[in-house]
Write a protein that holds these residues in place. Structure first.
Motif, PDB file in Angstrom:
ATOM      1  N   ARG A   1      59.782  24.405 -57.949  1.00  8.46           N
ATOM      2  CA  ARG A   1      60.980  24.379 -57.095  1.00  8.46           C
ATOM      3  C   ARG A   1      62.147  23.730 -57.825  1.00  8.46           C
ATOM      4  N   ILE A   2      61.868  22.655 -58.545  1.00  8.25           N
ATOM      5  CA  ILE A   2      62.916  21.968 -59.301  1.00  8.25           C
ATOM      6  C   ILE A   2      63.424  22.867 -60.423  1.00  8.25           C
ATOM      7  N   LEU A   3      62.516  23.568 -61.098  1.00  6.32           N
ATOM      8  CA  LEU A   3      62.928  24.495 -62.147  1.00  6.32           C
ATOM      9  C   LEU A   3      63.835  25.585 -61.574  1.00  6.32           C
ATOM     10  N   ALA A   4      63.446  26.146 -60.435  1.00  6.98           N
ATOM     11  CA  ALA A   4      64.283  27.173 -59.798  1.00  6.98           C
ATOM     12  C   ALA A   4      65.642  26.590 -59.410  1.00  6.98           C
ATOM     13  N   ALA A   5      65.642  25.384 -58.865  1.00  9.22           N
ATOM     14  CA  ALA A   5      66.899  24.745 -58.466  1.00  9.22           C
ATOM     15  C   ALA A   5      67.804  24.503 -59.673  1.00  9.22           C
ATOM     16  N   LEU A   6      67.236  24.035 -60.772  1.00  7.89           N
ATOM     17  CA  LEU A   6      68.036  23.808 -61.977  1.00  7.89           C
ATOM     18  C   LEU A   6      68.592  25.123 -62.527  1.00  7.89           C
ATOM     19  N   ALA A   7      67.783  26.170 -62.502  1.00  7.55           N
ATOM     20  CA  ALA A   7      68.242  27.474 -62.993  1.00  7.55           C
ATOM     21  C   ALA A   7      69.392  28.003 -62.144  1.00  7.55           C
ATOM     22  N   VAL A   8      69.278  27.874 -60.832  1.00 11.48           N
ATOM     23  CA  VAL A   8      70.345  28.319 -59.938  1.00 11.48           C
ATOM     24  C   VAL A   8      71.611  27.502 -60.185  1.00 11.48           C
ATOM     25  N   LEU A   9      71.448  26.198 -60.403  1.00 11.20           N
ATOM     26  CA  LEU A   9      72.608  25.344 -60.678  1.00 11.20           C
ATOM     27  C   LEU A   9      73.290  25.703 -61.996  1.00 11.20           C
ATOM     28  N   VAL A  10      72.514  26.051 -63.010  1.00 11.18           N
ATOM     29  CA  VAL A  10      73.116  26.453 -64.290  1.00 11.18           C
ATOM     30  C   VAL A  10      73.958  27.706 -64.096  1.00 11.18           C
ATOM     31  N   SER A  11      73.405  28.695 -63.404  1.00 10.10           N
ATOM     32  CA  SER A  11      74.165  29.922 -63.146  1.00 10.10           C
ATOM     33  C   SER A  11      75.423  29.622 -62.328  1.00 10.10           C
ATOM     34  N   ALA A  12      75.280  28.772 -61.324  1.00 12.79           N
ATOM     35  CA  ALA A  12      76.441  28.406 -60.501  1.00 12.79           C
ATOM     36  C   ALA A  12      77.508  27.711 -61.345  1.00 12.79           C
ATOM     37  N   ALA A  13      77.083  26.825 -62.235  1.00 14.74           N
ATOM     38  CA  ALA A  13      78.031  26.109 -63.091  1.00 14.74           C
ATOM     39  C   ALA A  13      78.761  27.068 -64.037  1.00 14.74           C
TER      40      ALA A  13
END
Length: 133
Positions: free
Chosen positions: A4-16
């Motif tokens: 879940r944390i990996l998915a959250a970090l990946a989504v945040l990178v794309s958002a950034a």
């Protein structure tokens, strides 16, 4: 929790990445708002992935990753609303890798959680041990 944390970090990178690129496309009446929506939506999905133990956030992470990849592919091949992107540059590859990770990690979390629920449902339907009688 790690996936879940990996998915959250990946989504945040794309958002950034989309937030960083937003000033370049903000004057486009379709792409500008879409980039801002991607940035804000990514933050919301990341928070939900970490804070809400439900099947909806990993599904959102999958949809976020897949839909963003599809939109970029259309933009890079046929063009989209006056924007014709290219498969080059750090931002492009950072976002693409992050979106693939978001989609795959979201799918893994979803599979694990729905699989665990179905195992519990099957266990609940098992008859009681008759040897006790």
């Amino acid at each position: 929790m790690g996936m879940r944390i990996l998915a959250a970090l990946a989504v945040l990178v794309s958002a950034a990445v989309h937030l960083d690129l937003w000033p370049d496309v903000r004057d486009n009446h379709v792409i500008g708002p879409a980039f801002m929506l991607n940035a804000v939506g990514g933050v919301v999905i990341a928070v939900l992935l970490v804070c809400w133990k439900h099947w909806i956030p990993p599904l959102l992470a999958m949809g976020f990753g897949i839909s963003t990849i599809v939109a970029f592919t259309v933009s890079a091949t046929a063009g989209m609303y006056g924007v014709h992107e290219h498969w080059s540059g750090f931002s492009v590859w950072a976002a693409l890798i992050a979106e693939v990770v978001a989609a795959v990690a979201g799918a893994i979390v979803l599979y694990r959680e729905l699989g665990a629920r179905s195992e519990v449902a099957v266990a609940d339907r098992q008859p009681a041990d008759s040897s006790v009688l």
